[in-house]
Design a protein around this motif. Structure first.
Motif, PDB file in Angstrom:
ATOM      1  N   ASN A 159      -1.806  16.340 -63.872  1.00 16.22           N
ATOM      2  CA  ASN A 159      -0.724  16.468 -62.899  1.00 16.22           C
ATOM      3  C   ASN A 159      -0.924  15.547 -61.692  1.00 16.22           C
ATOM      4  OD1 ASN A 159       1.707  17.419 -61.935  1.00 16.22           O
ATOM      5  ND2 ASN A 159       0.805  19.228 -60.967  1.00 16.22           N
ATOM      6  N   VAL A 160      -0.921  14.268 -61.968  1.00 17.04           N
ATOM      7  CA  VAL A 160      -1.054  13.273 -60.898  1.00 17.04           C
ATOM      8  C   VAL A 160       0.231  13.248 -60.071  1.00 17.04           C
ATOM      9  CG1 VAL A 160      -1.382  10.817 -60.396  1.00 17.04           C
ATOM     10  CG2 VAL A 160      -2.653  11.899 -62.262  1.00 17.04           C
ATOM     11  N   THR A 161       0.103  13.195 -58.761  1.00 17.28           N
ATOM     12  CA  THR A 161       1.265  13.169 -57.871  1.00 17.28           C
ATOM     13  C   THR A 161       1.110  12.041 -56.852  1.00 17.28           C
ATOM     14  OG1 THR A 161       0.275  14.735 -56.311  1.00 17.28           O
ATOM     15  CG2 THR A 161       1.643  15.648 -58.088  1.00 17.28           C
ATOM     16  N   ALA A 162       2.230  11.673 -56.249  1.00 21.36           N
ATOM     17  CA  ALA A 162       2.229  10.658 -55.193  1.00 21.36           C
ATOM     18  C   ALA A 162       3.157  11.119 -54.081  1.00 21.36           C
ATOM     19  CB  ALA A 162       2.683   9.315 -55.737  1.00 21.36           C
ATOM     20  N   THR A 163       2.673  11.047 -52.851  1.00 22.70           N
ATOM     21  CA  THR A 163       3.459  11.470 -51.686  1.00 22.70           C
ATOM     22  C   THR A 163       3.454  10.343 -50.662  1.00 22.70           C
ATOM     23  OG1 THR A 163       2.712  13.754 -52.040  1.00 22.70           O
ATOM     24  CG2 THR A 163       3.763  13.254 -49.936  1.00 22.70           C
ATOM     25  N   PHE A 164       4.639   9.992 -50.165  1.00 25.92           N
ATOM     26  CA  PHE A 164       4.773   8.874 -49.240  1.00 25.92           C
ATOM     27  C   PHE A 164       4.979   9.353 -47.809  1.00 25.92           C
ATOM     28  CE2 PHE A 164       6.450   7.424 -53.332  1.00 25.92           C
ATOM     29  CZ  PHE A 164       5.713   6.257 -53.532  1.00 25.92           C
ATOM     30  N   THR A 165       4.517   8.546 -46.865  1.00 21.79           N
ATOM     31  CA  THR A 165       4.918   8.696 -45.469  1.00 21.79           C
ATOM     32  C   THR A 165       5.957   7.622 -45.171  1.00 21.79           C
ATOM     33  OG1 THR A 165       3.294   7.136 -44.572  1.00 21.79           O
ATOM     34  CG2 THR A 165       2.585   9.431 -44.877  1.00 21.79           C
ATOM     35  N   ALA A 166       6.618   7.756 -44.035  1.00 18.43           N
ATOM     36  CA  ALA A 166       7.493   6.686 -43.575  1.00 18.43           C
ATOM     37  C   ALA A 166       6.652   5.455 -43.243  1.00 18.43           C
ATOM     38  CB  ALA A 166       8.269   7.141 -42.347  1.00 18.43           C
ATOM     39  N   ASP A 174      -0.251  13.044 -66.767  1.00 18.42           N
ATOM     40  CA  ASP A 174      -1.663  13.317 -67.016  1.00 18.42           C
ATOM     41  C   ASP A 174      -2.312  12.023 -67.490  1.00 18.42           C
ATOM     42  OD1 ASP A 174      -1.278  16.064 -66.465  1.00 18.42           O
ATOM     43  OD2 ASP A 174      -0.651  16.413 -68.536  1.00 18.42           O
ATOM     44  N   VAL A 175      -3.564  11.839 -67.159  1.00 22.67           N
ATOM     45  CA  VAL A 175      -4.284  10.629 -67.555  1.00 22.67           C
ATOM     46  C   VAL A 175      -5.500  11.045 -68.372  1.00 22.67           C
ATOM     47  CG1 VAL A 175      -5.331   8.469 -66.794  1.00 22.67           C
ATOM     48  CG2 VAL A 175      -3.539   9.552 -65.400  1.00 22.67           C
ATOM     49  N   ALA A 182      -2.841  12.283 -55.752  1.00 19.91           N
ATOM     50  CA  ALA A 182      -3.638  13.482 -55.982  1.00 19.91           C
ATOM     51  C   ALA A 182      -3.541  13.909 -57.434  1.00 19.91           C
ATOM     52  CB  ALA A 182      -3.173  14.618 -55.069  1.00 19.91           C
ATOM     53  N   ALA A 183      -4.495  14.719 -57.859  1.00 23.60           N
ATOM     54  CA  ALA A 183      -4.475  15.338 -59.181  1.00 23.60           C
ATOM     55  C   ALA A 183      -5.158  16.688 -59.067  1.00 23.60           C
ATOM     56  CB  ALA A 183      -5.172  14.457 -60.217  1.00 23.60           C
ATOM     57  N   GLU A 184      -4.915  17.541 -60.029  1.00 19.03           N
ATOM     58  CA  GLU A 184      -5.475  18.890 -59.965  1.00 19.03           C
ATOM     59  C   GLU A 184      -7.003  18.846 -59.978  1.00 19.03           C
ATOM     60  OE1 GLU A 184      -3.784  21.133 -63.126  1.00 19.03           O
ATOM     61  OE2 GLU A 184      -1.735  21.102 -62.306  1.00 19.03           O
ATOM     62  N   GLY A 185      -7.600  19.521 -58.996  1.00 21.27           N
ATOM     63  CA  GLY A 185      -9.047  19.617 -58.942  1.00 21.27           C
ATOM     64  C   GLY A 185      -9.752  18.351 -58.542  1.00 21.27           C
ATOM     65  N   VAL A 186      -8.988  17.374 -58.014  1.00 28.11           N
ATOM     66  CA  VAL A 186      -9.564  16.094 -57.622  1.00 28.11           C
ATOM     67  C   VAL A 186      -9.179  15.828 -56.176  1.00 28.11           C
ATOM     68  CG1 VAL A 186      -9.547  13.602 -58.041  1.00 28.11           C
ATOM     69  CG2 VAL A 186      -9.465  15.191 -59.964  1.00 28.11           C
ATOM     70  N   PRO A 187     -10.100  15.401 -55.340  1.00 25.19           N
ATOM     71  CA  PRO A 187      -9.741  15.099 -53.941  1.00 25.19           C
ATOM     72  C   PRO A 187      -8.651  14.030 -53.879  1.00 25.19           C
ATOM     73  CG  PRO A 187     -12.124  15.166 -54.206  1.00 25.19           C
ATOM     74  CD  PRO A 187     -11.553  15.218 -55.590  1.00 25.19           C
TER      75      PRO A 187
END
Length: 1001
Positions: free
Chosen positions: A244-251, A285-286, A316-321
């Protein structure tokens, strides 16, 4: 090369010395025969003749088992060196010893292959290592290779720029990987920001540049104001799988408090907008050891202040910093044109993947706004009357049999209301509404309405959502839920068209013919069959049975690689099927699903998609006036031949790459402009069934898994095997320009890209329409195609070619049934390769080839068709396609008669003015009332026959005492002849006549 710019620059393949591909020849040819040696080589220099020299090639190969592939050494004279020994051969390097009988430059080819199979579907296999060295020479060389003279590695070369391995395909060595991992011990996720110039191309290895640069760091690039800037963050899972890799952006904060909001940034791999316009998210997932590029984009505002904009993306990913990647975009003073889309290699067009262009419920010509009056819904020439349960109680049509206009009176199509019946031990329970009121019809737009209804059928509660669109497509999503545990004998659809409507039938394993008196069909995943069409020329009904998991299968040779998903409800584990039975007052269609048990609260989806035909009237005058030249050629020659519409295939100078018509924009524009100056329309080949390897977006599409590129066993042309990850279906290949393609998924965001691409082509290239060749998309995309082209052209022109899909590899699907959903938005058919024009009946011609019952006309292809039978339907072959396809003599005859001023009255019309005295010799009349009539006569009789004509002279407006019947000479069609009214006319089997009935004198 046909591409406008050097692929070396665009694809980021300039390598550090001594690896740069150079124009120097050093006594060897820069170009070579790939069929003999493969696509890749190293040049090495030998200073003096030696019995043996050693060399280590730093090739950093991406193929997993280079030790299993042959190596070929050629000398300065171009001859193959036989005395070659192989040392350590792995991905990092290759150790060789070879005899150097003369000084000079030697070429070492390291992926030679053999190509077999069809030229357009090649099977490429890589040559295995073979012992070619003389045993005596090998003994003299010995094992101390470190003592041998060394050949100097000069550089790597590829057979052409496009085949060259890029920087992103040079693998890191084991030592480099070890050093990288040591720097990031116990780190489960390593990130590698990358610009758009260096598309990630390997998913099971990391490139040399990442290993040497190191993980982490920032992304930095430049953009113009208004440009869409795409970029990547490569995610590597070296130690364990990532979930469950995710990506979050700032302005992105810029100068003077300027800001690019976070909403302007997108991560394409994590979701977007699907081809129906609905937002979606994707779980990424990777797997351990794999690389997952996350493609991203930032939409730089057109009014952005020049300067540096800084922000962050957090991965981010589950269980990973989580890790932060700084983003820095320097916005220049210049203004991007069209977001930068005019240069495909900038990859600004990735934003097209999430486009909603033309995703609306507006109308296209000739359809009219849907009307709703007390449960009766009106569309062009048709009506659907709803019952209280939300199912059609009646359907009706006003199309006339000539298909050129409308009757004053409505013709009812159903003998009784459509029903869904649940049968159990207590009897039959038809679906009834909870209330007796008609469902409320909600207008979504002029082109679409919907309604809902709740009801009961025995122990099952129903929820129904119905939609009707202006083209005649009716969708019924029916959910049946058990209110208590239930044992059922059957759940079925009962459809009862009137006998006068149920004349012809096709689908369910039957080709177009008279409707059978009795027929039984069962579900079978080997068959691309889930419905049928039944009807007559001016009134028909197509239906398909589906559930909530329906996905359009692949077609055109690839059905079995993505077959029909059996609907759980209708198929019921193979128990379901369809019965066709002719009856006294109606024709019975029963779609049954068989016995089953349902738990309390369990739901089943009995979805039904129906289309009421015909979709629109035909216009024979327009059809006969639009004459095709189906080949890229000189425009003056095309005009001189009498054609005024030219179809431009792929593999042509202005459209070289299959389904990617963007790389020769200037040449295409010049050709289109020149055609328009001569009064010629230009249509181009462009579908989404497959995509060329030349598409710059291909590496990004591969990063989406199988959203766009279909899963498969790989193989095919060498470029695909050498530059893709192996999980694809190899498609069409053009040997002349080394263009190879892969099959696309049937439904994906690539459809959104396609729609934007057509808009770009219409605006920038001036194309008049499309030539579609066995398309893979559904009606949702087809509607958008029509809307986009109609926005730029008063009369866009779309024609569809299909090879017959009625064969084992395509799942025995009738082409006309496969594409009927597209026909409302198409102007002409070309059916096509593998269609049998000789051994099939007139009924088959009418329903499977001509398109007339659906509001279309067309041409013939296979073996140039049968011109006599074709004229019964207004069909010829197409000029330019083959040496035999020459409709010009018929065009000349049309013009001499004035066919564009005539009324076409087909043999199928009940009051047709001219018949023969035989049922197997048919006549279509082209009537210029009171002037002359052209009779098209064609035979299905097994032998030569003499036929007499039964003529309604009043309909022709002629006096039988003052006419003559002349067959004017037409090359390759008929000799000159005259016939007396009432005399027998000789007709050869499979042939016929064009006879002009005209006033004498």
């Amino acid at each position: 090369m046909l591409v406008q710019r050097s692929a070396w620059v665009m694809m980021g393949v300039l390598l550090a010395a001594p690896m740069v591909l150079s124009a120097q020849t050093d006594g060897v040819h820069l170009r070579w025969d790939a069929q003999a040696f493969g696509n890749h080589r190293y040049l090495v220099k030998v200073s003096a003749a030696e019995r043996a020299v050693a060399v280590t090639l730093p090739w950093r190969r991406r193929d997993v088992h280079p030790e299993q592939v042959a190596v070929i050494v050629t000398g300065p004279d171009g001859k193959v060196v036989g005395n070659v020994l192989r040392g350590v051969i792995d991905q990092a390097q290759g150790q060789l010893v070879f005899e150097a009988s003369q000084p000079g430059t030697y070429a070492i080819y390291y992926q030679p292959y053999v190509s077999n199979g069809r030229s357009n579907y090649p099977t490429v296999t890589y040559a295995k290592p073979a012992e070619t060295a003389d045993a005596g020479w090998a003994r003299k060389v010995g094992k101390r290779w470190d003592k041998l003279p060394k050949a100097e590695v000069l550089r790597y070369e590829a057979v052409d720029d496009f085949d060259a391995y890029t920087l992103m395909e040079r693998t890191a060595t084991p030592q480099e990987l070890q050093a990288l991992l040591a720097k990031h011990a116990n780190q489960a996720m390593l990130l590698f920001p990358e610009t758009r110039d260096n598309s990630v191309r390997m998913f099971d290895a990391i490139p040399e540049r990442w290993a040497q640069r190191g993980a982490g760091g920032a992304f930095s690039d430049t953009a113009l104001r208004g440009e869409y800037l795409s970029f990547q963050v490569g995610v590597w899972a070296p130690e364990r799988a990532l979930s469950n890799v995710t990506a979050t952006f700032t302005a992105l904060k810029g100068p003077s408090d300027a800001e690019i909001p976070a909403q302007a940034l997108t991560s394409f791999n994590l979701g977007g907008v699907d081809f129906t316009g609905k937002p979606f998210t994707t779980r990424v997932d990777v797997a351990k050891g794999r690389v997952q590029p996350l493609w991203m984009g930032v939409d730089v505002p057109a009014d952005a202040h020049p300067g540096v904009y800084r922000g962050e993306v957090t991965i981010a990913a589950e269980g990973v910093p989580a890790q932060v990647v700084p983003i820095s975009v320097t916005v220049g003073d210049g203004q991007a044109v069209a977001h930068g889309d005019d240069d495909p290699f900038k990859l600004t067009r990735l934003r097209w993947l999430n486009s909603t262009l033309a995703q609306d419920d507006t109308l296209v010509k000739p359809f009219t706004a849907i009307t709703a009056d007390k449960g009766t819904l009106g569309i062009l020439g048709r009506q659907i009357t709803l019952g209280a349960n939300g199912l059609p109680a009646q359907m009706a049509t006003r199309f006339d049999e000539r298909m050129t206009g409308f009757n004053k009176q409505w013709q009812p199509m159903l003998a009784s209301p459509m029903a869904i019946v649940v049968q159990d031990a207590s009897g039959k329970h038809a679906l009834n509404a909870s209330t007796g009121a008609l469902p409320k019809v909600v207008q979504d737009g002029p082109g679409k309405v919907h309604w809902q209804s709740e009801g009961q059928a025995g122990a099952l509660r129903s929820e129904l959502t119905g939609t009707l669109e202006a083209d005649g497509t009716l969708t019924l999503a029916v959910t049946l839920t058990a209110t208590q545990a239930a044992t059922l004998d059957d759940i079925r659809l009962e459809l009862r068209p009137r006998n006068d409507i149920a004349r012809y039938q096709l689908g369910l394993g039957r080709q177009g013919e008279l409707a059978p008196a009795s027929y039984d069909w069962k579900w079978d995943v080997q068959k691309n069959q889930d419905g049928a069409w039944i009807g007559t020329v001016n009134a028909g009904l197509e239906f398909h049975l589906r559930d909530e998991n329906y996905q359009r299968p692949l077609n055109t040779n690839f059905y079995h690689q993505q077959p029909l998903r059996m609907p759980t409800s209708w198929s019921n584990g193979g128990q379901g099927g369809i019965r066709l039975r002719a009856g006294q007052g109606s024709y019975a269609i029963d779609a049954f699903s068989g016995a089953r048990s349902m738990k309390a609260g369990e739901s089943l989806h009995y979805d039904i998609v129906m289309r009421v035909t015909p979709f629109k009237t035909i216009d024979p005058s327009k059809h006969f006036a639009e004459r095709f030249f189906h080949k890229y050629a000189d425009l003056d020659a095309i005009k001189a031949d009498g054609a005024n519409v030219v179809n431009i295939h792929h593999a042509t100078p202005i459209n070289p790459w299959i389904n990617y018509p963007f790389l020769e924009a200037k040449a295409m524009r010049e050709y289109v402009d020149a055609a328009h100056q001569r009064g010629i329309k230009v249509k181009i080949y462009d579908t989404v069934r497959e995509v060329s390897d030349r598409a710059p977006e291909l590496p990004m599409l591969e990063s989406l898994g199988h959203e766009v590129i279909s899963a498969g066993k790989g193989g095919g042309f060498s470029w695909l095997q050498e530059h893709l990850d192996g999980d694809y279906i190899a498609a069409w290949h053009v040997p002349e320009n080394r263009d190879a393609a892969v099959i696309n998924a049937g439904q994906s965001r690539w459809h959104n890209y396609y729609i934007e691409g057509l808009d770009w082509l219409a605006r920038n290239e001036g194309i008049d329409g499309l030539y579609l060749d066995d398309v893979a998309y559904d009606r949702t995309t087809m509607k958008r195609v029509r809307k986009v082209l109609q926005a730029h052209r008063a009369e866009p022109f779309i024609d569809l070619h299909s090879a017959s899909q009625y064969n084992p590899r395509d799942g025995y699907i009738n082409s006309v049934l496969l594409y009927m959903e597209l026909m409302p938005y198409i102007d002409r058919l070309w059916f096509g390769e593998e269609f049998d024009y000789e051994k099939t009946s007139a009924n088959y011609w009418l329903t499977e080839i001509s398109g007339i019952p659906y509001g279309l006309m067309g041409e013939m292809l296979q073996h140039d068709g049968n011109p006599w039978r074709g004229m019964l339907f207004g069909m010829t072959n197409r000029l330019g396609w083959s040496e035999g396809s020459d409709p010009r003599p018929l065009w000349k005859a049309w013009d001499a008669f004035g066919i564009s001023q005539a009324q076409m009255i087909g043999w199928w019309v009940h009051d047709t003015p001219v018949r023969t005295d035989r049922k197997d010799v048919l006549v279509t009349s082209y009537v210029r009332k009171g002037k002359s009539t052209l009779l098209s006569i064609a035979s299905w009789a097994p032998e030569k026959v003499g036929v007499k004509l039964d003529i309604d002279w009043k309909q022709l407006g002629l006096d039988p005492r003052k006419v003559k019947l002349n067959a004017h000479a037409i090359d390759a069609f008929q000799p000159e002849a005259s016939f007396a009214p009432g005399a027998a006319i000789p007709v050869e089997p499979g042939k016929g006549w064009l006879i002009t009935v005209e006033p004498a004198g």
